[in-house]
Scaffold this motif. Structure first.
Motif, mmCIF file in Angstrom:
data_model
loop_
_atom_site.group_PDB
_atom_site.id
_atom_site.type_symbol
_atom_site.label_atom_id
_atom_site.label_comp_id
_atom_site.label_asym_id
_atom_site.label_seq_id
_atom_site.Cartn_x
_atom_site.Cartn_y
_atom_site.Cartn_z
ATOM 1 N N HIS A 43 0.508 -1.082 0.035
ATOM 2 C CA HIS A 43 0.345 -0.421 0.347
ATOM 3 C C HIS A 43 0.869 1.003 0.028
ATOM 4 N N SER A 44 0.604 1.983 -0.601
ATOM 5 C CA SER A 44 1.180 3.325 -0.484
ATOM 6 C C SER A 44 1.072 3.734 0.763
ATOM 7 N N GLN A 45 1.916 5.082 1.122
ATOM 8 C CA GLN A 45 2.091 5.586 2.706
ATOM 9 C C GLN A 45 1.324 6.463 2.354
ATOM 10 N N ASP A 46 0.788 6.856 1.856
ATOM 11 C CA ASP A 46 -0.923 7.655 2.099
ATOM 12 C C ASP A 46 -2.259 6.539 2.469
ATOM 13 N N ALA A 47 -1.966 5.656 1.642
ATOM 14 C CA ALA A 47 -3.133 4.736 2.219
ATOM 15 C C ALA A 47 -2.979 3.946 3.719
ATOM 16 N N GLN A 48 -1.566 4.032 3.886
ATOM 17 C CA GLN A 48 -1.644 3.541 5.119
ATOM 18 C C GLN A 48 -1.964 4.364 6.307
ATOM 19 N N ILE A 49 -1.465 5.099 6.045
ATOM 20 C CA ILE A 49 -2.368 6.671 6.944
ATOM 21 C C ILE A 49 -3.369 6.618 7.219
ATOM 22 N N ASP A 50 -4.273 7.067 6.104
ATOM 23 C CA ASP A 50 -5.557 6.430 5.611
ATOM 24 C C ASP A 50 -6.129 5.862 6.941
ATOM 25 N N TRP A 51 -5.703 4.021 6.606
ATOM 26 C CA TRP A 51 -6.129 2.872 7.215
ATOM 27 C C TRP A 51 -5.814 3.457 8.731
ATOM 28 N N LEU A 52 -5.105 3.598 9.134
ATOM 29 C CA LEU A 52 -4.833 3.747 10.759
ATOM 30 C C LEU A 52 -5.032 4.616 11.357
ATOM 31 N N CYS A 53 -5.714 6.066 10.586
ATOM 32 C CA CYS A 53 -6.416 6.984 11.226
ATOM 33 C C CYS A 53 -7.701 6.279 11.125
ATOM 34 N N ARG A 54 -8.638 5.861 10.131
ATOM 35 C CA ARG A 54 -10.005 5.026 10.450
ATOM 36 C C ARG A 54 -9.759 4.257 11.377
ATOM 37 N N ALA A 55 -9.462 3.125 10.844
ATOM 38 C CA ALA A 55 -8.863 1.713 12.484
ATOM 39 C C ALA A 55 -8.636 2.583 13.499
ATOM 40 N N ALA A 56 -8.082 4.238 13.748
ATOM 41 C CA ALA A 56 -8.041 3.906 14.817
ATOM 42 C C ALA A 56 -8.927 5.013 15.458
ATOM 43 N N LEU A 57 -9.631 5.255 15.089
ATOM 44 C CA LEU A 57 -11.393 5.992 14.874
ATOM 45 C C LEU A 57 -11.928 5.168 15.431
ATOM 46 N N GLU A 58 -12.340 4.591 14.449
ATOM 47 C CA GLU A 58 -13.667 3.137 15.149
ATOM 48 C C GLU A 58 -13.734 2.351 16.229
ATOM 49 N N ARG A 59 -11.857 2.482 16.948
ATOM 50 C CA ARG A 59 -12.294 1.941 17.559
ATOM 51 C C ARG A 59 -12.272 2.585 18.856
ATOM 52 N N LEU A 60 -11.741 3.580 18.893
ATOM 53 C CA LEU A 60 -11.511 4.906 19.851
ATOM 54 C C LEU A 60 -13.434 4.912 19.553
ATOM 55 N N GLY A 61 -14.157 4.772 18.712
ATOM 56 C CA GLY A 61 -15.645 5.080 19.158
ATOM 57 C C GLY A 61 -15.781 7.220 18.520
ATOM 58 N N MET A 62 -14.519 7.957 19.143
ATOM 59 C CA MET A 62 -14.673 9.108 18.654
ATOM 60 C C MET A 62 -13.561 9.791 19.846
ATOM 61 N N GLY A 63 -12.659 10.859 18.650
ATOM 62 C CA GLY A 63 -11.597 11.219 19.372
ATOM 63 C C GLY A 63 -11.088 12.201 18.951
ATOM 64 N N SER A 64 -10.570 13.013 19.525
ATOM 65 C CA SER A 64 -9.298 14.307 18.888
ATOM 66 C C SER A 64 -8.547 13.588 18.612
ATOM 67 N N PRO A 65 -7.908 14.883 16.964
ATOM 68 C CA PRO A 65 -6.909 14.342 16.480
ATOM 69 C C PRO A 65 -5.306 13.200 17.287
ATOM 70 N N ARG A 66 -5.503 13.882 18.449
ATOM 71 C CA ARG A 66 -3.718 13.963 19.205
ATOM 72 C C ARG A 66 -4.470 12.080 20.080
ATOM 73 N N GLU A 67 -5.554 12.156 19.700
ATOM 74 C CA GLU A 67 -6.047 10.654 20.601
ATOM 75 C C GLU A 67 -5.809 9.700 19.594
ATOM 76 N N ILE A 68 -6.571 10.436 18.456
ATOM 77 C CA ILE A 68 -6.059 9.477 17.256
ATOM 78 C C ILE A 68 -4.461 9.145 16.769
ATOM 79 N N GLN A 69 -3.456 9.556 16.708
ATOM 80 C CA GLN A 69 -2.351 9.997 16.793
ATOM 81 C C GLN A 69 -1.973 8.730 17.908
ATOM 82 N N LYS A 70 -2.545 8.896 18.997
ATOM 83 C CA LYS A 70 -1.855 8.339 20.120
ATOM 84 C C LYS A 70 -2.372 6.616 20.170
ATOM 85 N N PHE A 71 -3.376 6.135 19.769
ATOM 86 C CA PHE A 71 -3.849 4.687 19.204
ATOM 87 C C PHE A 71 -3.018 4.143 18.920
#
Length: 392
Positions: free
Chosen positions: A198-226
């Motif tokens: 996967h491209s780097q952009d695709a990896q970042i997109d997946w990691l961010c989406r997957a983090a927010l999905e598991r958090l349910g809700m979150g700030s950018p910092r919380e998504i990053q820290k996941f």
């Protein structure tokens, strides 16, 4: 106008998103629990049971200790690497983890821990030995620290093994008595997984989406820290590019204040489909992902918690290894436990209720039942109380 979510609904969503909203029963699927969580942090301290086992048991109490390692060593459905700490991650996510290997490569080149890293020829010799002999732990090598010892000094072989593991050249084959055994990555990661790119952009997109999905809700910092696999700037840029799929919501804290954070656009549907939180009383591990961020824990639940393992005994407020007690969607107390497996004992050293919590006989019975269940999980028969069975 931002969608407003009450504190009670926010707590309910948070607990269900982290697998603590329902009673921990039913058919056990260890890999699916790890996938639902995203990863499970592993830790060496076995006060009662190691953190990774406790975290999984908290989601399904049919879980027993050997099951997780089978997924790593036999099934190859998990791989080990760093999120915010050492963790086991579903093998299916490996193609999206290349950004983390690259990030670690860049980070380690600036680290004092690796300033005495053996050169490429020495690292190649270590890999050649692993290729000949199979998976090896650090105990198979005997190099010594040369020169003046500094705080971050380690034997050359440990530095080399750790470096190659961090950047993805080596992978964990298995652990024995928690000692890591290293093998060549191409012998650990299945070929079909290695073939996915996967491209780097695709990896970042997946990691961010997957983090927010598991958090349910979150700030950018919380998504990053996941995952701690992308930068905060990466998350902020992603939130702009993915804005069509995101919504800003306003979430009420325990102190009645409000905070604007991100959620997926289906958040209202998700809230409507979230069941009532179980009323069971749960013993939560200090490393549990639901409470890992202590600031967020206080904001959502009004519960102040610090793991005092590394606090000198004389300075501890509570104790060495103290577990939060969760009842329904409220933290009602904390308990200090210690297991002695040889003696067959699980000892309750201390028990505290939270301010404003009335410790009823029903609550005592719930806690007693949970302690008994935890004792069965680790295979001990006796519950020993070194304190009163109800907090003063």
């Amino acid at each position: 106008m931002a969608l407003k979510i009450s504190n009670r609904d926010a707590r309910k969503l948070w607990l269900h998103s982290h697998g603590l909203g329902c009673a921990p029963i039913g058919t056990l699927d260890v890999l699916q629990i790890v996938k639902d969580l995203g990863f499970v942090q592993i830790d060496s301290i076995r006060n009662v049971t190691r953190a990774h086992h406790h975290i999984l048991w908290s989601r399904n109490q049919n879980y027993r200790e050997p099951m997780l390692w089978k997924c790593l060593a036999n099934d190859r459905t998990l791989f080990e690497h760093f999120t915010h700490d050492a963790s086991l991650i579903p093998m299916d996510y490996y193609p999206f983890w290349q950004v983390q290997f690259a990030r670690m490569y860049a980070r380690l080149s600036q680290s004092n821990y690796y300033k005495n890293l053996p050169d490429a020829a020495a690292r190649a010799a270590i890999k050649a030995r692993i290729e000949r002999e199979g998976a090896l732990s650090t105990q198979a090598f005997s190099t010594k620290i040369r020169g003046e010892k500094e705080m971050w000094s380690r034997p050359p072989h440990k530095t080399a093994l750790d470096y190659m593991w961090n950047i993805g050249e080596l992978s964990t084959c298995h652990r024995k008595n928690f000692n890591k055994f290293y093998d060549l990555t191409h012998r650990i990661v299945p070929e079909d997984i290695q073939a996915i790119s996967h491209s780097q952009d695709a990896q970042i997109d997946w990691l961010c989406r997957a983090a927010l999905e598991r958090l349910g809700m979150g700030s950018p910092r919380e998504i990053q820290k996941f995952w701690d696999a992308v930068s905060l700037d990466d998350v902020k840029n992603w939130s702009v590019s993915a804005s069509r799929d995101l919504i800003t919501i306003s979430v009420q804290a325990a102190d009645k204040s409000w905070q604007d954070i991100l959620a997926h656009t289906d958040i209202e549907t998700r809230l409507k489909n979230t069941q009532t939180t179980t009323s069971r009383l749960r013993i939560i591990n200090p490393f549990d992902p639901a409470i890992r961020d202590r600031d967020r824990l206080f904001r959502l639940f009004g519960f102040t918690y610090k793991n005092e393992i590394f606090v000198p005994a004389a300075k501890r407020r509570w104790g060495y290894y103290v577990y939060p007690l969760l009842e329904g969607d409220r933290f009602v107390g904390r308990i200090e436990l210690k297991a002695d497996r040889k003696a067959g004992n699980l000892t309750v050293k201390n028990l505290w209720s939270e301010m404003g919590v009335k410790w009823t006989s029903s609550r005592s019975n719930k806690l007693s039942a949970e302690i008994q269940r935890l004792a069965r999980m680790i295979g001990v028969a006796n519950i020993v109380w070194d304190c009163a069975s109800s907090p003063a």
